[in-house]
Write a protein that holds these residues in place. Sequence first.
Motif, PDB file in Angstrom:
ATOM      1  N   LEU A 234      99.501  39.448  67.066  1.00 15.19           N
ATOM      2  CA  LEU A 234      98.985  38.240  67.693  1.00 15.19           C
ATOM      3  C   LEU A 234      97.714  37.764  66.985  1.00 15.19           C
ATOM      4  O   LEU A 234      97.571  36.576  66.689  1.00 15.19           O
ATOM      5  N   GLU A 235      96.827  38.682  66.689  1.00 12.31           N
ATOM      6  CA  GLU A 235      95.600  38.327  65.973  1.00 12.31           C
ATOM      7  C   GLU A 235      95.914  37.778  64.587  1.00 12.31           C
ATOM      8  O   GLU A 235      95.303  36.805  64.141  1.00 12.31           O
ATOM      9  N   MET A 236      96.892  38.376  63.903  1.00 11.12           N
ATOM     10  CA  MET A 236      97.277  37.914  62.579  1.00 11.12           C
ATOM     11  C   MET A 236      97.877  36.506  62.644  1.00 11.12           C
ATOM     12  O   MET A 236      97.547  35.643  61.831  1.00 11.12           O
ATOM     13  N   ILE A 237      98.731  36.263  63.632  1.00 12.13           N
ATOM     14  CA  ILE A 237      99.353  34.948  63.775  1.00 12.13           C
ATOM     15  C   ILE A 237      98.291  33.889  64.055  1.00 12.13           C
ATOM     16  O   ILE A 237      98.343  32.785  63.496  1.00 12.13           O
ATOM     17  N   LYS A 238      97.313  34.219  64.886  1.00  8.29           N
ATOM     18  CA  LYS A 238      96.235  33.267  65.162  1.00  8.29           C
ATOM     19  C   LYS A 238      95.493  32.901  63.880  1.00  8.29           C
ATOM     20  O   LYS A 238      95.193  31.728  63.640  1.00  8.29           O
ATOM     21  N   ARG A 239      95.212  33.901  63.042  1.00 10.70           N
ATOM     22  CA  ARG A 239      94.528  33.627  61.767  1.00 10.70           C
ATOM     23  C   ARG A 239      95.402  32.768  60.863  1.00 10.70           C
ATOM     24  O   ARG A 239      94.936  31.815  60.249  1.00 10.70           O
ATOM     25  N   GLN A 240      96.690  33.101  60.779  1.00  9.59           N
ATOM     26  CA  GLN A 240      97.585  32.360  59.899  1.00  9.59           C
ATOM     27  C   GLN A 240      97.783  30.917  60.361  1.00  9.59           C
ATOM     28  O   GLN A 240      97.884  30.013  59.539  1.00  9.59           O
TER      29      GLN A 240
END
Length: 84
Positions: free
Chosen positions: A60-66
Amino acid sequence: MAKGRALQLYKALLKESSKFSDYNFRHYAITRTKDAFRANKSEPDPVKIQDFLHIAQKNLEMIKRQVTIGEMFRAERLIIDNDS
């Protein structure tokens, strides 16, 4: 408690994944999220469930950054994007 956390993460992942401006990224992220949760739906081991939830939180954190990076470098929308 884990069930409620799993549902919360599932909804957050789907919501954040739907923010991808690129159709291919959006479709992949949503499909991958659904498949991962479906595959682990009947896991009885609480340790494995906690590990899965930890991985889901990291994703989830990675998707938010992407999504944020994708918005900074937004390209022209494709014809297929008008239907979503």
